[in-house]
Design an enzyme around this catalytic site. Structure first.
Site, PDB file in Angstrom:
ATOM      1  N   ARG A  53       0.790  -1.220   0.000  1.00 58.23           N
ATOM      2  CA  ARG A  53       0.000   0.000   0.000  1.00 58.23           C
ATOM      3  C   ARG A  53       0.828   1.280   0.000  1.00 58.23           C
ATOM      4  NH1 ARG A  53      -2.632  -3.888   1.856  1.00 58.23           N
ATOM      5  NH2 ARG A  53      -0.620  -4.335   2.757  1.00 58.23           N
ATOM      6  N   THR A  54       1.784   1.355   0.905  1.00 56.29           N
ATOM      7  CA  THR A  54       2.475   2.629   1.104  1.00 56.29           C
ATOM      8  C   THR A  54       3.235   3.017  -0.163  1.00 56.29           C
ATOM      9  OG1 THR A  54       2.699   2.009   3.414  1.00 56.29           O
ATOM     10  CG2 THR A  54       4.002   3.879   2.663  1.00 56.29           C
ATOM     11  N   LYS A  82      26.490  -3.943  -1.538  1.00 54.83           N
ATOM     12  CA  LYS A  82      27.959  -3.897  -1.672  1.00 54.83           C
ATOM     13  C   LYS A  82      28.593  -3.150  -0.511  1.00 54.83           C
ATOM     14  CE  LYS A  82      27.206  -3.261  -6.628  1.00 54.83           C
ATOM     15  NZ  LYS A  82      27.242  -2.188  -7.644  1.00 54.83           N
ATOM     16  N   ARG A 103      11.189   3.873   3.328  1.00 53.17           N
ATOM     17  CA  ARG A 103      10.874   2.911   4.395  1.00 53.17           C
ATOM     18  C   ARG A 103      12.153   2.161   4.718  1.00 53.17           C
ATOM     19  NH1 ARG A 103       5.838  -1.147   4.509  1.00 53.17           N
ATOM     20  NH2 ARG A 103       4.897   0.834   5.101  1.00 53.17           N
ATOM     21  N   HIS A 131       5.127   5.693  11.665  1.00 50.78           N
ATOM     22  CA  HIS A 131       4.620   5.554  10.283  1.00 50.78           C
ATOM     23  C   HIS A 131       3.672   6.733  10.057  1.00 50.78           C
ATOM     24  CE1 HIS A 131       3.411   3.893   6.563  1.00 50.78           C
ATOM     25  NE2 HIS A 131       3.078   2.668   6.919  1.00 50.78           N
TER      26      HIS A 131
HETATM   27  N1   CP Z   1      -0.068  -0.120   5.949  1.00 52.84           N
HETATM   28  C1   CP Z   1       1.093  -0.368   5.335  1.00 52.84           C
HETATM   29  O1   CP Z   1       2.125   0.217   5.668  1.00 52.84           O
HETATM   30  O2   CP Z   1       1.024  -1.304   4.350  1.00 52.84           O
HETATM   31  P1   CP Z   1       2.240  -1.762   3.462  1.00 52.84           P
HETATM   32  O3   CP Z   1       3.238  -2.437   4.372  1.00 52.84           O
HETATM   33  O4   CP Z   1       1.674  -2.693   2.437  1.00 52.84           O
HETATM   34  O5   CP Z   1       2.856  -0.545   2.848  1.00 52.84           O
END
Ligand code: CP
Length: 307
Positions: A53-54, A82, A103, A131
């Site tokens: 999703r993110t 590396k 991320r 998050h």
């Molecule tokens: N909610 C969320 O962070 O989903 P993903 O890990 O799929 O990005």
């Protein structure tokens, strides 16, 4: 926000006015998602951890606004294998792009990246820490379904120890007088540091270990979370708690009419499939709201006027 370079690392950096402005902008994007206001901009998405999703909603957000997207969804294909440092990776990508969505599996990685980066960093999740973009879409979903954000009874269920989405939510809700209910097995209880945060900020909370119809009867928002296998160093510990709480449709009998069930997703089995058709289930729409919120966040990072 970290106004020195417009990064978004934690919602602690946002004022109430900032949050409400971003939600207002997200609503404008929901009304009209296709606008070429980022023509010529490059958005980099660096995902050192898996995501559906993110990453895809950030990339869709960029595409719908006319930006182009570069990046990776698997760090194994990059020179980090590396031995290239995170600093050097950020310095390189900042040569090619205008904003970085990152991320990372390490807590604090996003903060560090923002300190070395000449361009804005948007934290798309750092380990078990924060998050913020997820929380902004959670707030948008709550505001949309409840009509407001004030005085809500929010029940957080599942992995409250490692769940970065619930940690971010506490921070963002400090302006809105919520009452939180923390429902978790003792192994996954809300960490003391976050309970202290609540105490310091006048946020009311009640802790539970039972999860049943009576416990959730007062909920406006039931926020389910996954027990995250990837955060456990000892898989026996994971096996002990992974099925601790499963929401079944019959548990929603007698719940408040305005109740909505949220989940950051992915789910494993903590929400039974029979809940999906209940009108109180909102998690798929919630994920869709992520697109509009992330359009607002990218524009904010790039200092682009939405109007
Ligand atoms: N909610 C969320 O962070 O989903 P993903 O890990 O799929 O990005």
């Amino acid at each position: 926000m970290n106004q020195s370079n417009r990064s978004l690392i934690t919602l602690e950096e946002l004022s109430k006015a900032d949050i409400l402005q971003l939600l207002d902008n997200a609503a404008k994007f929901e009304a009209c998602p296709n606008r070429k206001i980022l023509d010529g901009k490059i958005v980099a998405t660096l995902f050192f951890e898996p995501s559906t999703r993110t990453r895809l909603s950030f990339e869709t957000a960029a595409n719908r606004l006319g930006a182009r997207v570069i990046g990776f969804s698997d760090a194994a294909t990059t020179s980090s294998t590396k031995g290239e440092t995170l600093k050097d990776t950020i310095m390189m990508v900042s040569n090619y792009s205008d904003v970085i969505v990152m991320r990372h599996f390490l807590e604090g990685a996003a903060r560090y990246a923002s300190e070395v980066s000449p361009i804005p960093i948007i934290n798309a999740g750092d380990g078990a820490n924060q998050h913020p973009s997820q929380t902004m879409l959670d707030l948008y979903s709550m505001q949309k379904t409840q009509g407001h954000l004030d005085n809500l009874n929010i029940y957080l269920v599942g992995d409250l120890k490692y769940g970065r989405t619930v940690h971010s939510m506490l921070t963002a809700m400090r302006f809105f007088n919520p009452t939180f209910h923390f429902i978790a097995p003792k192994e996954l209880a809300m960490p003391d540091v976050y309970k202290q945060y609540c105490n310091n900020n006048g946020i009311k909370f009640v802790e539970h270990t039972d999860f049943n119809r009576d416990v959730i009867a007062g909920a406006d928002i039931l926020y389910m979370t996954r027990v995250q296998r990837e955060r456990f160093s000892n898989l026996d510990e994971y096996e002990k708690v992974k099925d601790a709480y499963i929401l079944h449709n019959d548990m929603l009998e007698g719940s408040k009419p305005n109740l909505r069930i949220l989940h950051p997703l992915p789910r494993v089995n903590e929400i039974s499939q029979d809940v999906d058709n209940n009108p109180k289930a909102y998690y798929f729409q919630q994920a869709k709201n992520g697109l509009y919120v992330r359009q607002a966040l990218i524009c904010n990072a790039l200092n682009i006027n939405v109007d």
